[in-house]
Structures are given as C-alpha cells and as structure tokens.
Design a protein around this motif. Structure first.
Motif: not given
Length: 221
Positions: A53, A59-65
């Motif tokens: 990532r 940035q936040q893609m994919p998210p942390n979850q």
C-alpha cells in the motif's frame, strides 16, 4: 458474586483444579493477540501488505481493516497444519482428561517451536540465548520460548522488509520516470506522485499484483 467467591475459595481439590484451569484460560485469552502476532506468520504478512500500500501511494486504500483481515485469514490458512497438530496432540487429549495441563502445554508448544525454528535465523536466536546465558539446546524442543519468540519476531521483520524492498523497486522506477518527464516539460510545479499514481495502479493491476504478492508470501513459508 458471593457464590463465585465461595466456589473459588473452596478447599475441595476438584474446585481448586477447576479454578486454576479457569485462571489459566483467562490468562491465555488475554495474551492471545500477542501469541497470534508473534508466534505465527502474521507479522510478515501484515508488514508486506502494508509495504504494498505504501509503494502504491494510495494512502488508505486498501483500508487497515482489509489488510489486517486478509493477514488474519492468510495466517489461519498457513498455520492450519500447526493448529491441527496442536489440537490433536494437546487440546483433544486434555479435554478427554487423558493428559494433565502441564503435559498439554508442552505438547502444544512443540508444533509452534518447529514452525518458528524453521523460519528463525541462527544469528537472531543465538543473540537471545547468549544474553540469557542459556545452555546450547540439543534439539528444537530444548529451545526456551522466551528466546525463540523474540528471535522469530525479528527474523520475520527482517524478511518482511526484504520483500518490501523488492516490491518498492518497480514503483520507484515509475516515480523517477514520471518526475524526469515532468522536469523536461517544465512542469515542475505539478506533483509527480499525482501523475505516477494511475500508472502504478495500472501496472499493479496488469501484472495481477495481489496474486503475485500473496503467492510470494505463501511460497516463503
């Protein structure tokens, strides 16, 4: 609450044994996240996916979850033989009252020791053994978990960073090419990252990047 305290304080051997098992179970559950992170392949997987990532600069893609969730399921998939061995040799006999709790602990530790020792560098293990002044183990079963777990953790982090470095190289080349083209065109005020991002995503999709990354992770164990 009073009934629980009376049960806990009872002098009956059966009640004392049950109380000890309950306390040990609560202790294991409280440190379960640490066991999952440091005694399995989770550390390497989550670090490598985070490097992907970062290299893509999305940035936040994919998210942390998503990253943590995928790391967990990959960990369960890779560690399935180890978990199955622990269940067959330790948990099932313990629940059937065929072995004691101490014997179950020793049997459960052996599969994890086999897995961790196979992916631990001798240099890292020797560091903790020398610091604790422990005797040289004759076999894998003789290695104390207090030395093997941190040695395995730093070995996993080093391996993960090596894989992350290899992932960064092609994306770094794209950034350098885009920056050079923009400078040659006199467009120095335009952020190169903004232009290179679509090309990095396109490259990653064309080579089926997620498949290659996960395949590399699976083959590394």
């Amino acid at each position: 609450m009073n009934q629980f305290m009376e049960f806990f304080n009872s002098s009956s051997p059966e009640n004392v044994s049950t109380s000890v098992k309950l306390l040990l179970l609560l202790t294991v559950l409280s440190i379960a996240p640490s066991i999952l992170i440091l005694m399995t392949c989770f550390t390497r997987i989550v670090i490598v996916l985070s490097f992907v990532r970062t290299a893509l600069a999305t940035q936040q893609m994919p998210p942390n979850q998503v990253i943590v969730g995928l790391s967990l399921f990959l960990t369960f998939f890779i560690m399935a033989p180890t978990f199955q061995q622990v269940n067959n040799t330790a948990l099932t006999p313990l629940f059937n009252n065929k072995i004691t709790l101490e014997q179950a602990y020793e049997r459960a530790a052996d599969p994890f020791k086999d897995f961790m020792s196979a992916h631990t560098r001798q240099k890292d293990l020797a560091l903790f053994l020398e610091y604790s002044k422990a005797k040289t183990p004759k076999s894998i079963k003789d290695i104390p978990l207090t030395a093997l777990v941190p040695a395995f953790a730093i070995s996993e982090m080093k391996t993960a960073f090596q894989i992350g470095f290899m992932i960064f190289i092609p994306f770094l080349v794209i950034d350098m090419v885009v920056a050079s083209v923009l400078m040659s065109m006199g467009m120095m005020m335009l952020p190169p990252v903004m232009i290179s991002l679509p090309f990095k995503i396109l490259l990653f999709v064309m080579v089926d990047g997620w498949y290659l990354v996960v395949k590399s992770l699976l083959e590394s164990f």
